[in-house]
Enzyme design. Structure first.
Site, PDB file in Angstrom:
ATOM      1  N   LYS A 237       0.592  -0.992   0.250  1.00  0.00           N
ATOM      2  CA  LYS A 237      -0.505  -0.096  -0.015  1.00  0.00           C
ATOM      3  C   LYS A 237       1.298   1.012   0.521  1.00  0.00           C
ATOM      4  O   LYS A 237       0.816   1.974  -0.789  1.00  0.00           O
ATOM      5  CB  LYS A 237      -1.283  -0.397   1.489  1.00  0.00           C
TER       6      LYS A 237
ATOM      7  N   GLN B  50      -4.800  -1.891   8.870  1.00  0.00           N
ATOM      8  CA  GLN B  50      -4.326  -3.695   8.696  1.00  0.00           C
ATOM      9  C   GLN B  50      -4.926  -4.412   9.391  1.00  0.00           C
ATOM     10  O   GLN B  50      -4.992  -4.611  11.038  1.00  0.00           O
ATOM     11  CB  GLN B  50      -2.839  -3.710   8.433  1.00  0.00           C
TER      12      GLN B  50
ATOM     13  N   ASP C 128     -10.937   2.253   4.105  1.00  0.00           N
ATOM     14  CA  ASP C 128     -11.280   1.079   3.638  1.00  0.00           C
ATOM     15  C   ASP C 128     -12.878   0.534   3.171  1.00  0.00           C
ATOM     16  O   ASP C 128     -13.241  -0.508   3.512  1.00  0.00           O
ATOM     17  CB  ASP C 128     -10.728   0.164   4.742  1.00  0.00           C
TER      18      ASP C 128
END
Ligand code: NDP
Length: 285
Positions: free
Chosen positions: A53, A97, A120
């Site tokens: 990322k 994460q 997200d």
């Protein structure tokens, strides 16, 4: 034979466009979009996702802020860091994460991220927006699937879409996106009976199961668009999808491979979401 749709190529083209947008911002002396990524602990898979990322941000010229915390961090310390990021005017997108190490409550973490920075798309407000067909942040993998369909030239309207898998991460949101795009949607899962019979009626088949090569030609309607979300490692260490690619190619009209299919699109959609968060925040100022 099916047309193979390379997500990697589509991702490259989309990232090129984003890089141009960011470069224009720089030329105009504007603030640069920033993604903050929180990693707790040293899970090797999570570490590699986070690095991917960061690299993707770097490639298109957006800033990334990596916050690597010890697995022993307390829930309240983690929440405090997220509160700071929520208030930081330079940060547009925040992601933590997952999975988190044992003892940390990921639901609470997800809910603590500002919905306006939730790139997200996991915050309940963004989930609700998706289900109300309102503009919000949508999880990246489902968004990537929709982009791939678009690339295939397929409008879901009036088509029968079958989604195998109902997780909150992939199956459920992709099914909702397809419904919002006016497809007739069937969601299948581990208790579904006669799966092959149902799947083989699909004009659009999305496999998000997590079972290596489970979807063979028998599950596929002649000419269908097949999107393989699955990432599975064989005993030999090879990466394969949920779809048995060779067999499926004999029936499908379009198909995405694994690797280089949905995977690169997921990170690309994260970048898109970060730019979207940036644009929305800049417009408000
Ligand atoms: P989950 O394990 O959370 O969900 C799997 C789903 O498949 C569940 O709904 C489950 O049903 C269903 N399922 C399991 N076995 C069967 C079966 N035999 N028949 C029918 N349905 C079945 O996985 P995720 O949704 O998180 O991920 C799915 C796959 O996608 C994984 O391989 C994952 O690695 C991959 N993935 C890929 C990404 C990418 O960027 N390419 C991103 C995210 C995930 P039930 O609900 O009844 O248990």
């Amino acid at each position: 034979m099916a047309e193979i749709i390379m997500g990697s190529e589509l991702a490259k083209a989309l990232r090129q466009k984003m890089a141009e947008e960011v470069s224009e911002l720089k030329q105009c002396g504007k603030r640069i979009p920033m993604l903050a990524v929180i990693l707790v602990g040293n899970n090797p898979a999570s570490l590699s996702y986070v690095k991917g990322k960061e690299k993707a941000c770097h490639e298109i010229g957006i800033a990334s802020k990596m916050i690597h915390l010890e697995a022993t961090v307390s829930q309240s310390e983690l929440m405090q860091i997220i509160r700071h990021l929520n208030e930081d005017p330079d940060v547009d997108g925040i992601l933590c994460q997952l999975p988190l190490p044992e003892g940390l409550n990921s639901e609470e973490v997800i809910r603590s991220i500002s919905p306006k920075k939730d790139v997200d798309g996991f915050h309940p407000i963004n989930v609700a927006k998706l289900y109300m067909n309102e503009d919000g942040f949508v999880p990246c993998t489902p968004l990537g699937c929709m982009e791939l369909l678009h690339r295939m030239g397929i409008d879901p309207q009036g088509k029968h879409a079958v989604v195998i898998g109902r997780s909150n991460l992939v199956g459920a949101p992709v099914a909702r996106l397809l419904l919002n795009a006016n497809a007739t949607v069937t969601i299948c899962h581990s208790r579904t009976q006669e799966l092959a019979k149902i799947a083989s009626q699909a004009d659009i088949l999305i496999a998000a199961v997590g079972r290596a090569k489970m979807i063979t030609a028998e599950y596929i309607k002649e000419g269908a668009a097949v999107i393989d979300v699955g990432i599975n490692r064989t005993q030999e260490g090879k990466l394969v999808g949920d779809v048995d690619f060779e067999s499926a190619c004999t029936k499908a009209g379009w198909i995405t491979p694994v690797p280089k299919g949905v995977g690169p699109m997921t990170i690309t959609m994260l970048l898109e979401n970060t730019l979207k968060a940036y644009r929305q925040r800049e417009e408000k100022q």
